[in-house]
Write a protein that holds these residues in place. Structure first.
Motif, mmCIF file in Angstrom:
data_model
loop_
_atom_site.group_PDB
_atom_site.id
_atom_site.type_symbol
_atom_site.label_atom_id
_atom_site.label_comp_id
_atom_site.label_asym_id
_atom_site.label_seq_id
_atom_site.Cartn_x
_atom_site.Cartn_y
_atom_site.Cartn_z
ATOM 1 N N ARG A 1 -13.659 -26.555 -39.382
ATOM 2 C CA ARG A 1 -14.038 -26.594 -37.964
ATOM 3 C C ARG A 1 -15.485 -26.165 -37.738
ATOM 4 O O ARG A 1 -16.167 -26.704 -36.860
ATOM 5 C CB ARG A 1 -13.073 -25.727 -37.143
ATOM 6 C CG ARG A 1 -11.666 -26.306 -37.056
ATOM 7 C CD ARG A 1 -10.812 -25.558 -36.055
ATOM 8 N NE ARG A 1 -10.501 -24.212 -36.508
ATOM 9 C CZ ARG A 1 -9.445 -23.887 -37.234
ATOM 10 N NH1 ARG A 1 -8.584 -24.836 -37.610
ATOM 11 N NH2 ARG A 1 -9.211 -22.638 -37.578
ATOM 12 N N SER B 1 -11.642 -20.237 -34.200
ATOM 13 C CA SER B 1 -10.235 -20.419 -33.834
ATOM 14 C C SER B 1 -10.025 -21.791 -33.194
ATOM 15 O O SER B 1 -10.950 -22.354 -32.589
ATOM 16 C CB SER B 1 -9.796 -19.327 -32.862
ATOM 17 O OG SER B 1 -10.426 -19.508 -31.605
ATOM 18 N N PRO B 2 -8.807 -22.348 -33.310
ATOM 19 C CA PRO B 2 -8.542 -23.681 -32.727
ATOM 20 C C PRO B 2 -8.863 -23.764 -31.236
ATOM 21 O O PRO B 2 -9.415 -24.755 -30.768
ATOM 22 C CB PRO B 2 -7.048 -23.883 -32.988
ATOM 23 C CG PRO B 2 -6.768 -23.062 -34.205
ATOM 24 C CD PRO B 2 -7.657 -21.861 -34.089
ATOM 25 N N LYS B 3 -8.517 -22.702 -30.474
ATOM 26 C CA LYS B 3 -8.781 -22.717 -29.038
ATOM 27 C C LYS B 3 -10.279 -22.719 -28.751
ATOM 28 O O LYS B 3 -10.770 -23.520 -27.937
ATOM 29 C CB LYS B 3 -8.125 -21.510 -28.378
ATOM 30 C CG LYS B 3 -8.292 -21.482 -26.857
ATOM 31 C CD LYS B 3 -7.586 -20.288 -26.244
ATOM 32 C CE LYS B 3 -7.763 -20.279 -24.723
ATOM 33 N NZ LYS B 3 -7.089 -19.119 -24.097
ATOM 34 N N ALA B 4 -11.022 -21.841 -29.435
ATOM 35 C CA ALA B 4 -12.477 -21.792 -29.246
ATOM 36 C C ALA B 4 -13.122 -23.096 -29.710
ATOM 37 O O ALA B 4 -14.107 -23.563 -29.117
ATOM 38 C CB ALA B 4 -13.059 -20.607 -30.014
ATOM 39 N N TYR B 5 -12.553 -23.682 -30.748
ATOM 40 C CA TYR B 5 -13.060 -24.955 -31.270
ATOM 41 C C TYR B 5 -12.942 -26.052 -30.215
ATOM 42 O O TYR B 5 -13.894 -26.806 -29.976
ATOM 43 C CB TYR B 5 -12.268 -25.321 -32.526
ATOM 44 C CG TYR B 5 -12.528 -26.698 -33.078
ATOM 45 C CD1 TYR B 5 -13.677 -26.971 -33.817
ATOM 46 C CD2 TYR B 5 -11.631 -27.736 -32.851
ATOM 47 C CE1 TYR B 5 -13.909 -28.242 -34.341
ATOM 48 C CE2 TYR B 5 -11.855 -29.002 -33.363
ATOM 49 C CZ TYR B 5 -12.993 -29.251 -34.103
ATOM 50 O OH TYR B 5 -13.223 -30.499 -34.603
ATOM 51 N N ARG B 6 -11.775 -26.147 -29.576
ATOM 52 C CA ARG B 6 -11.582 -27.181 -28.548
ATOM 53 C C ARG B 6 -12.527 -26.980 -27.377
ATOM 54 O O ARG B 6 -13.097 -27.941 -26.847
ATOM 55 C CB ARG B 6 -10.122 -27.167 -28.066
ATOM 56 C CG ARG B 6 -9.123 -27.688 -29.082
ATOM 57 C CD ARG B 6 -7.762 -27.912 -28.435
ATOM 58 N NE ARG B 6 -7.161 -26.663 -28.000
ATOM 59 C CZ ARG B 6 -6.379 -25.898 -28.754
ATOM 60 N NH1 ARG B 6 -6.116 -26.256 -30.008
ATOM 61 N NH2 ARG B 6 -5.850 -24.788 -28.271
ATOM 62 N N VAL B 7 -12.713 -25.744 -26.975
ATOM 63 C CA VAL B 7 -13.632 -25.443 -25.873
ATOM 64 C C VAL B 7 -15.063 -25.821 -26.258
ATOM 65 O O VAL B 7 -15.805 -26.430 -25.468
ATOM 66 C CB VAL B 7 -13.553 -23.953 -25.481
ATOM 67 C CG1 VAL B 7 -14.657 -23.604 -24.486
ATOM 68 C CG2 VAL B 7 -12.188 -23.621 -24.911
#
Length: 492
Positions: free
Chosen positions: A180, A61-67
């Motif tokens: 990602r 997910s985009p959020k998990a990716y950024r983290v």
């Protein structure tokens, strides 16, 4: 028609040279050839298996990716700094002189005392200025720049430069992968890439130039994506960035040539706003700096004509024997007045190359490629033998210690896997018939190979091209994984 012919001709040449350096490097590698080959296959298979698995899994997910990306960069920075400070070495060769010059500069406000050295080794002035700027905080705090505390600061700055290089490389990878999961894999590949750790302790041109290479490539790609004034602005910044990298490491001019050639074929009407703007910014910055540095009070270049050695001296080194530094070449030029040296060096070059026939010259080039691309440590062991304190890393970093041979096998396996996968990327792109980001990297890599066909031979000189090898490696893995996924879906 011309564009199609140029594309095919380029990839024929690229295939010849990329396979040549891979084979020459592998056959020249230290250790048992069979063991190196098995470990090479194992490393490539593991990388491919992981990439295929990640392509098949649902994207993070985009959020998990950024983290995940933030955490990877944070942990990577800490690991680099810890390893660099643990393997802290005594200053040797040119780096020792540069630190001494920086110390003198901080104390006296100039480096006139070292003008003779920088006249002879003018290519090291960029390193000297960087080291001087880097140590200003230490000087203001009253810390001796020869102390372990100051050295740790220098290593931390050096590690930051490596991390910045990886960051810009990651931004380029995002444009290629568009997945990602694979972008995370690329970051992890950079994080386990051993040469970056092995050179973390030594803040010299090999590492300090890396972020300028990757940043300039990223800026050029940004320029091609933008329109109007932004396109020109990014191109101009790219040219200045290339000059800064070139000022630290001269061979970075290869990236400039690659950008201009690629832009000339791809950007058509926008060439003036992209490739040509990069070239103009580079030339203006270079010319302006050369004028300034020859008319200032902090260094004296008035005796350049008497002390300077011609650039062809390094070509002389690379033209005979194993292509390395040669005392006889230096002594020969030292025996002549400065005014006669350029012409004498040209005559020596003609003499050296006239001794070869076609077969012997191919053998000579193969030897040069073997030395340049055949060491997964990139000659780091020559410097790590001078560590300031004994610690656990001696067991696998110092030649002759029990774990050094296994460690070198591991480093070679990763190096040759990356080198082989980078070579395969040329075949993939030739099949795709695309003038894309990987092709820009292919042009830069081929330029590097051709440059070091004539320049002085050293394995550490090839270290500067490792970011491009890494991105071509992940491109091959990604395209192979996508192909495997399509075949699987078709069979289903």
């Amino acid at each position: 028609m011309i564009k199609k012919f140029s594309f095919n001709a380029f990839y024929i040449i690229f295939a010849v040279f990329s396979v040549w350096i891979s084979a020459a490097g592998f056959l020249n590698a230290a250790g048992n050839t069979a063991a190196n080959f098995v470990l090479l296959l194992f490393a490539a298979a593991v990388l491919l298996a992981v990439c295929v698995t990640l392509v098949r899994l649902p994207e993070i997910s985009p959020k998990a990716y950024r983290v995940a990306v933030t955490a990877i960069f944070a942990v990577y920075t800490v690991c680099l700094v810890l390893f660099g400070t643990t393997t802290m070495t005594a200053h040797i060769s040119d780096l020792r002189v540069l630190v001494q010059a920086a110390d003198y500069w901080l104390e006296h406000g100039d480096i006139v005392h070292y003008s003779g050295y920088f006249t002879v080794c003018r290519n090291t002035l960029g390193n000297a200025i960087f080291i001087y700027l880097m140590y200003i905080p230490m000087h203001l705090l009253g810390i001796d720049i020869f102390s372990n505390t100051a050295e740790s600061w220098g290593i931390a700055v050096n590690c930051l430069m490596i991390v910045l290089a990886v960051f810009f490389l990651y931004r380029i990878a995002v444009r290629i992968l568009k997945n990602r999961n694979c972008e995370i894999l690329f970051l992890l590949l950079c994080c386990v890439y051993l040469p970056f750790y092995l050179w973390a302790h030594r803040y010299y041109s090999d590492t300090l130039s890396l972020p300028f290479l990757t940043a300039s490539l990223w800026l050029f790609l940004k320029s091609r994506e933008c329109c109007g004034k932004k396109k020109v602005l990014y191109a101009l910044i790219c040219g200045v960035c290339l000059w800064a990298g070139y000022f630290i490491r001269g061979s970075l001019v290869i990236a400039l040539v690659a950008i201009v050639l690629f832009s000339a074929f791809c950007d058509k009407k926008d060439f003036v706003k992209s490739g040509l703007a990069v070239l103009i910014a580079f030339i203006i910055t270079l010319t302006g700096w050369n004028y300034y540095v020859n008319h200032n009070s902090w260094i004296d270049y008035s005796n350049t004509q008497e002390n300077e050695y011609p650039l062809t001296m390094w070509l002389m080194y690379g033209a005979h024997g194993e292509g390395n530094y040669n005392d006889d070449d230096v002594n020969y030029l030292q025996s002549l007045p400065a005014g006669q040296r350029p012409e004498a060096a040209k005559e020596k070059l003609k003499e050296y190359y006239s001794q070869y026939n076609f077969k012997s010259y191919l053998e000579f080039l193969t030897l040069k490629y073997g030395i340049t691309y055949g060491n997964g440590l990139f000659d780091a062991e020559l410097y790590l033998n001078n560590q300031r304190s004994s610690n656990f890393t001696h067991q696998f970093l110092i030649e002759g210690m029990p774990l050094f041979a296994p460690f070198r096998y591991i480093a070679n396996a990763l190096h040759f896997a990356v080198l082989a996968l980078a070579a395969v990327s040329g075949f993939i792109n030739w099949r795709k018939k695309e003038w894309n980001v990987p092709m820009l990297m292919h042009i830069a890599l081929l330029g590097n190979i051709i440059f070091f066909s004539f320049w002085e031979t050293k394995a550490r000189y090839a270290f500067g091209i490792t970011p491009i090898l890494l991105i071509l490696c992940i491109y091959t893995l990604y395209e192979t994984a996508k192909f495997a996924e399509r075949k699987t879906n078709k069979n289903r």
